[in-house]
Design an enzyme around this catalytic site. Structure first.
Site, PDB file in Angstrom:
ATOM      1  N   ASN A  45       0.804  -1.227   0.000  1.00 53.16           N
ATOM      2  CA  ASN A  45       0.000   0.000   0.000  1.00 53.16           C
ATOM      3  C   ASN A  45       0.839   1.281   0.000  1.00 53.16           C
ATOM      4  O   ASN A  45       1.666   1.483   0.877  1.00 53.16           O
ATOM      5  CB  ASN A  45      -0.914  -0.020   1.245  1.00 53.16           C
ATOM      6  CG  ASN A  45      -2.153   0.826   1.056  1.00 53.16           C
ATOM      7  OD1 ASN A  45      -2.407   1.341  -0.034  1.00 53.16           O
ATOM      8  ND2 ASN A  45      -2.942   0.961   2.116  1.00 53.16           N
TER       9      ASN A  45
ATOM     10  N   HIS B  55     -14.838  -4.857  10.240  1.00 54.20           N
ATOM     11  CA  HIS B  55     -14.589  -3.546  10.846  1.00 54.20           C
ATOM     12  C   HIS B  55     -15.900  -2.810  11.100  1.00 54.20           C
ATOM     13  O   HIS B  55     -16.678  -2.609  10.173  1.00 54.20           O
ATOM     14  CB  HIS B  55     -13.795  -2.653   9.895  1.00 54.20           C
ATOM     15  CG  HIS B  55     -12.385  -3.091   9.682  1.00 54.20           C
ATOM     16  ND1 HIS B  55     -11.473  -2.315   9.024  1.00 54.20           N
ATOM     17  CD2 HIS B  55     -11.728  -4.214  10.053  1.00 54.20           C
ATOM     18  CE1 HIS B  55     -10.304  -2.953   8.987  1.00 54.20           C
ATOM     19  NE2 HIS B  55     -10.440  -4.111   9.594  1.00 54.20           N
TER      20      HIS B  55
ATOM     21  N   ARG C 192     -14.197  -5.759  14.845  1.00 47.43           N
ATOM     22  CA  ARG C 192     -13.207  -4.792  15.321  1.00 47.43           C
ATOM     23  C   ARG C 192     -13.903  -3.455  15.494  1.00 47.43           C
ATOM     24  O   ARG C 192     -14.604  -3.009  14.579  1.00 47.43           O
ATOM     25  CB  ARG C 192     -12.077  -4.663  14.303  1.00 47.43           C
ATOM     26  CG  ARG C 192     -10.952  -3.762  14.782  1.00 47.43           C
ATOM     27  CD  ARG C 192      -9.942  -3.495  13.689  1.00 47.43           C
ATOM     28  NE  ARG C 192     -10.294  -2.308  12.934  1.00 47.43           N
ATOM     29  CZ  ARG C 192      -9.458  -1.655  12.117  1.00 47.43           C
ATOM     30  NH1 ARG C 192      -8.239  -2.116  11.941  1.00 47.43           N
ATOM     31  NH2 ARG C 192      -9.842  -0.577  11.457  1.00 47.43           N
TER      32      ARG C 192
ATOM     33  N   TYR D   5      -7.685   6.881  14.066  1.00 47.36           N
ATOM     34  CA  TYR D   5      -7.445   5.823  13.088  1.00 47.36           C
ATOM     35  C   TYR D   5      -8.720   4.979  12.903  1.00 47.36           C
ATOM     36  O   TYR D   5      -9.427   4.696  13.869  1.00 47.36           O
ATOM     37  CB  TYR D   5      -6.290   4.905  13.552  1.00 47.36           C
ATOM     38  CG  TYR D   5      -6.330   3.613  12.802  1.00 47.36           C
ATOM     39  CD1 TYR D   5      -5.880   3.554  11.486  1.00 47.36           C
ATOM     40  CD2 TYR D   5      -6.928   2.480  13.353  1.00 47.36           C
ATOM     41  CE1 TYR D   5      -5.999   2.393  10.750  1.00 47.36           C
ATOM     42  CE2 TYR D   5      -7.047   1.314  12.631  1.00 47.36           C
ATOM     43  CZ  TYR D   5      -6.586   1.278  11.335  1.00 47.36           C
ATOM     44  OH  TYR D   5      -6.724   0.144  10.592  1.00 47.36           O
TER      45      TYR D   5
ATOM     46  N   ASP E 211      -7.825  -1.959  17.376  1.00 50.46           N
ATOM     47  CA  ASP E 211      -6.502  -1.693  16.791  1.00 50.46           C
ATOM     48  C   ASP E 211      -5.943  -0.383  17.347  1.00 50.46           C
ATOM     49  O   ASP E 211      -6.523   0.683  17.126  1.00 50.46           O
ATOM     50  CB  ASP E 211      -6.654  -1.607  15.254  1.00 50.46           C
ATOM     51  CG  ASP E 211      -5.332  -1.629  14.523  1.00 50.46           C
ATOM     52  OD1 ASP E 211      -4.280  -1.426  15.174  1.00 50.46           O
ATOM     53  OD2 ASP E 211      -5.338  -1.846  13.293  1.00 50.46           O
TER      54      ASP E 211
ATOM     55  N   HIS F  95      -3.062   0.747  16.417  1.00 49.59           N
ATOM     56  CA  HIS F  95      -2.330   1.268  15.261  1.00 49.59           C
ATOM     57  C   HIS F  95      -1.026   1.970  15.626  1.00 49.59           C
ATOM     58  O   HIS F  95      -0.757   3.094  15.172  1.00 49.59           O
ATOM     59  CB  HIS F  95      -3.232   2.162  14.403  1.00 49.59           C
ATOM     60  CG  HIS F  95      -3.032   1.934  12.934  1.00 49.59           C
ATOM     61  ND1 HIS F  95      -2.273   2.766  12.153  1.00 49.59           N
ATOM     62  CD2 HIS F  95      -3.465   0.948  12.114  1.00 49.59           C
ATOM     63  CE1 HIS F  95      -2.268   2.306  10.909  1.00 49.59           C
ATOM     64  NE2 HIS F  95      -2.978   1.198  10.865  1.00 49.59           N
TER      65      HIS F  95
ATOM     66  N   GLU G  74      -4.659  -4.814  19.197  1.00 50.01           N
ATOM     67  CA  GLU G  74      -3.695  -4.938  18.091  1.00 50.01           C
ATOM     68  C   GLU G  74      -2.728  -3.760  18.037  1.00 50.01           C
ATOM     69  O   GLU G  74      -3.120  -2.625  18.324  1.00 50.01           O
ATOM     70  CB  GLU G  74      -4.516  -4.999  16.797  1.00 50.01           C
ATOM     71  CG  GLU G  74      -3.699  -5.054  15.546  1.00 50.01           C
ATOM     72  CD  GLU G  74      -4.591  -4.956  14.307  1.00 50.01           C
ATOM     73  OE1 GLU G  74      -5.805  -5.248  14.401  1.00 50.01           O
ATOM     74  OE2 GLU G  74      -4.072  -4.556  13.261  1.00 50.01           O
TER      75      GLU G  74
ATOM     76  N   GLU H 232       1.250  -6.906  11.352  1.00 50.34           N
ATOM     77  CA  GLU H 232       0.770  -6.697   9.978  1.00 50.34           C
ATOM     78  C   GLU H 232       1.852  -6.078   9.092  1.00 50.34           C
ATOM     79  O   GLU H 232       1.803  -6.211   7.882  1.00 50.34           O
ATOM     80  CB  GLU H 232      -0.515  -5.859   9.948  1.00 50.34           C
ATOM     81  CG  GLU H 232      -0.349  -4.433  10.418  1.00 50.34           C
ATOM     82  CD  GLU H 232      -1.656  -3.645  10.392  1.00 50.34           C
ATOM     83  OE1 GLU H 232      -2.701  -4.204  10.735  1.00 50.34           O
ATOM     84  OE2 GLU H 232      -1.610  -2.458  10.017  1.00 50.34           O
TER      85      GLU H 232
ATOM     86  N   ARG I 112       0.116 -11.373  13.150  1.00 50.83           N
ATOM     87  CA  ARG I 112      -0.703 -10.745  12.102  1.00 50.83           C
ATOM     88  C   ARG I 112      -0.115 -10.812  10.701  1.00 50.83           C
ATOM     89  O   ARG I 112      -0.641 -10.209   9.771  1.00 50.83           O
ATOM     90  CB  ARG I 112      -0.918  -9.269  12.469  1.00 50.83           C
ATOM     91  CG  ARG I 112      -1.644  -9.056  13.769  1.00 50.83           C
ATOM     92  CD  ARG I 112      -3.115  -8.884  13.562  1.00 50.83           C
ATOM     93  NE  ARG I 112      -3.431  -7.725  12.773  1.00 50.83           N
ATOM     94  CZ  ARG I 112      -4.362  -7.691  11.823  1.00 50.83           C
ATOM     95  NH1 ARG I 112      -5.045  -8.773  11.513  1.00 50.83           N
ATOM     96  NH2 ARG I 112      -4.616  -6.574  11.163  1.00 50.83           N
TER      97      ARG I 112
ATOM     98  N   GLU J  60      -8.706 -11.395   9.323  1.00 50.35           N
ATOM     99  CA  GLU J  60      -9.371 -10.110   9.098  1.00 50.35           C
ATOM    100  C   GLU J  60     -10.056 -10.113   7.730  1.00 50.35           C
ATOM    101  O   GLU J  60      -9.511 -10.628   6.751  1.00 50.35           O
ATOM    102  CB  GLU J  60      -8.315  -8.987   9.137  1.00 50.35           C
ATOM    103  CG  GLU J  60      -8.901  -7.595   8.960  1.00 50.35           C
ATOM    104  CD  GLU J  60      -7.839  -6.499   9.075  1.00 50.35           C
ATOM    105  OE1 GLU J  60      -6.633  -6.824   9.057  1.00 50.35           O
ATOM    106  OE2 GLU J  60      -8.229  -5.331   9.197  1.00 50.35           O
TER     107      GLU J  60
ATOM    108  N   TRP K 123       1.550   6.966  12.357  1.00 50.47           N
ATOM    109  CA  TRP K 123       0.155   6.938  11.883  1.00 50.47           C
ATOM    110  C   TRP K 123      -0.442   5.579  12.199  1.00 50.47           C
ATOM    111  O   TRP K 123       0.200   4.568  12.106  1.00 50.47           O
ATOM    112  CB  TRP K 123       0.075   7.201  10.376  1.00 50.47           C
ATOM    113  CG  TRP K 123      -1.352   7.037   9.935  1.00 50.47           C
ATOM    114  CD1 TRP K 123      -2.386   7.909  10.160  1.00 50.47           C
ATOM    115  CD2 TRP K 123      -1.907   5.920   9.237  1.00 50.47           C
ATOM    116  NE1 TRP K 123      -3.544   7.398   9.663  1.00 50.47           N
ATOM    117  CE2 TRP K 123      -3.294   6.175   9.083  1.00 50.47           C
ATOM    118  CE3 TRP K 123      -1.392   4.717   8.748  1.00 50.47           C
ATOM    119  CZ2 TRP K 123      -4.178   5.273   8.453  1.00 50.47           C
ATOM    120  CZ3 TRP K 123      -2.239   3.832   8.113  1.00 50.47           C
ATOM    121  CH2 TRP K 123      -3.626   4.113   7.963  1.00 50.47           C
TER     122      TRP K 123
HETATM  123  C1  CS2 Z   1      -5.048  -1.873   9.577  1.00 51.57           C
HETATM  124  C2  CS2 Z   1      -4.798  -1.595   8.130  1.00 51.57           C
HETATM  125  O1  CS2 Z   1      -6.384  -3.666   8.906  1.00 51.57           O
HETATM  126  C3  CS2 Z   1      -5.713  -3.224   9.797  1.00 51.57           C
HETATM  127  O2  CS2 Z   1      -5.562  -3.745  10.867  1.00 51.57           O
HETATM  128  O3  CS2 Z   1      -4.045  -1.653  10.465  1.00 51.57           O
HETATM  129  O4  CS2 Z   1      -5.977  -1.028   7.630  1.00 51.57           O
HETATM  130  C4  CS2 Z   1      -3.631  -0.677   7.791  1.00 51.57           C
HETATM  131  O5  CS2 Z   1      -3.857   0.596   8.254  1.00 51.57           O
HETATM  132  C5  CS2 Z   1      -3.417  -0.676   6.322  1.00 51.57           C
HETATM  133  O6  CS2 Z   1      -3.213  -1.982   5.877  1.00 51.57           O
HETATM  134  C6  CS2 Z   1      -2.256   0.186   5.893  1.00 51.57           C
HETATM  135  O7  CS2 Z   1      -1.973  -0.057   4.559  1.00 51.57           O
HETATM  136 MG    MG Z   2      -4.011  -3.059  12.040  1.00 54.35          MG
END
Ligand code: CS2
Ligand code: MG
Length: 419
Positions: free
Chosen positions: A54, A139, A164, A176, A227, A229, A253, A279, A300, A356, A419
């Protein structure tokens, strides 16, 4: 007596199974950018793999085109492990998200080809079903608690058993996981990175209230995830984990960034809230200490960002030794190809935890026709030979690449934050 001359890899390959005769990179933007590798063999069979990273898509595309594709032509398509090792060791510059996404694209396409050759769905080659279906979480989010509860209710109605929850934080300009308009939340949303303003203190005050509200309304049968983040320090994360214990989360998370794996020791000492991370990981070494010291509960890592099916199986087997389960990343920025491959992996690994699932938009689904389906909280990879996901190249060509960035975050005093 003279030693017979050693055969080159290419010569050995030509005596064996089907050879790779073509490998092509396809970049398309049906709603968001995706990088796909399509490999064709001398038998006329093809397989596809996801290489999407991404906000950095063209780095993987160039890596594949310039540095990987020339080495693939002529190789034996059956030798997946050998090709993996060749690309990993052969690069000299090991690991990293770009390299590992490129390797994942090749690996996923080769597993697709092998399973098609065997005329089996991929999960059969991986050992067969370990469960009836793959439990997924979705989500739910809102600009306030009322909207969040509405969103949870809608997802429960659709059949999800795990949700989530993310909500805008009072007094914080941008939280976020919450959409900026009326549409669904999509992280990469700017032609230059959008700047968000964040306050961890306000978030820490609000988060327990958010979980309490959702638990009061929906009870304890629904699995709830959240999350962080990467925004907290270890001690902030420890305090959040502690304050959320009574709400029995499925996981918290990315409580803190994990470059320093030891940071999770501190969180672990203070809370029994289950922890998930990884992730952004791309190799088993990114989680070696986290797993072997049992500092986390869920890993993850996902197929596209962690070296494909081959490397994911290695990570899962290692995690299994320490009671750590899988919980693969599955946002919209992994393509349906990764999602399909992940579902075969999920169905087969013994220590599967959860997957997810952030549904793609209609255009993406059309460009990537797929066999996987959602029903009653579970996903099923389908029974098509291979991983069951294809790319409609003609349609893909109608959606050219668009540069898109993830946002960046600053604290209220203007300092750059995660972020
Ligand atoms: C996030 C993602 O899905 C998740 O848990 O943390 O949406 C993440 O922000 C994106 O994959 C960033 O590219
Ligand atoms: Mg995440």
């Amino acid at each position: 007596m003279q030693e017979p001359e050693r055969e080159t890899t290419q010569q050995v390959a030509s005596k064996q199974g089907a050879r790779i005769v073509d490998a092509r990179v396809i970049v398309t933007c049906p709603g968001r950018n995706f990088v796909t590798l399509k490999i064709t063999t001398s038998d006329g069979v093809y397989g596809v793999g996801d290489g999407t990273l991404n906000g950095r898509e063209l780095a993987v595309s160039a890596y594949l085109q310039e540095h990987v594709v020339p080495c693939l032509i002529g190789r034996d398509a059956d030798r997946i492990e050998d090709t993996w090792q060749y690309l990993y060791r052969g690069a000299y510059w090991r690991r990293g998200p770009v390299t590992m996404a490129a390797i994942a694209a090749v690996d996923t396409a080769l597993w697709d080809i092998k399973a098609k050759g065997a005329n089996m769905p991929l999960y059969q080659l991986l050992g067969g079903r370990g469960r009836d279906g793959v439990t997924v979480y979705c989500h739910a989010n809102g600009h306030d608690l009322g909207e969040l509860c509405e969103s949870v209710a809608q997802h429960v109605e659709l059949g999800y058993k795990a949700v989530r929850v993310q909500c805008a934080v009072p007094g914080v300009a941008d939280a976020y996981g919450v959409s900026h308009g009326d549409g669904p939340y999509e992280p990469a949303d700017g032609s230059v990175p959008r700047e968000e303003v964040w306050s961890t203190a306000k978030y820490l005050r609000f988060a327990p209230k958010m979980m309490e509200t959702v638990r009061l309304r929906f009870g304890f049968d629904l699995a709830l995830l959240h999350d962080g983040h990467h925004r907290m320090t270890p001690i902030e994360a420890a305090s959040l984990g502690k304050s959320l214990e009574e709400f029995r989360l499925f996981w918290l998370e990315d409580a803190t960034p994990a470059e320093n794996q030891q940071a999770f020791r501190l969180i672990r000492q203070h809370t029994t809230t289950p922890l998930a991370v990884g992730e952004v990981f791309n190799s088993i070494f990114d989680c070696q200490q986290l797993i072997s010291e049992q500092l986390i509960d869920y890993i993850r890592a996902t197929v596209v960002h962690a070296g494909g099916i081959t490397h994911m199986r290695r990570i899962a087997s290692f995690a299994d030794l320490y009671g750590v389960k899988t919980g693969s990343h599955g946002p919209t920025d992994v393509s349906p190809i990764c999602m399909g491959a992940a579902l075969h992996f999920d169905l087969s690994v013994p220590n599967f935890g959860i997957q997810e699932h952030m549904p793609h938009c209609a255009e993406t689904d059309e460009v990537f026709p797929h066999a996987y389906r959602f029903k009653d909280g579970l996903m099923h990879p389908g029974e098509s030979a291979g991983h069951g996901v294809d790319i409609d190249e003609k349609l893909a060509a109608r959606f050219p690449y668009k540069r898109m960035y993830l946002p960046v975050a600053r604290l209220e005093d203007g300092s750059m934050h995660n972020w």
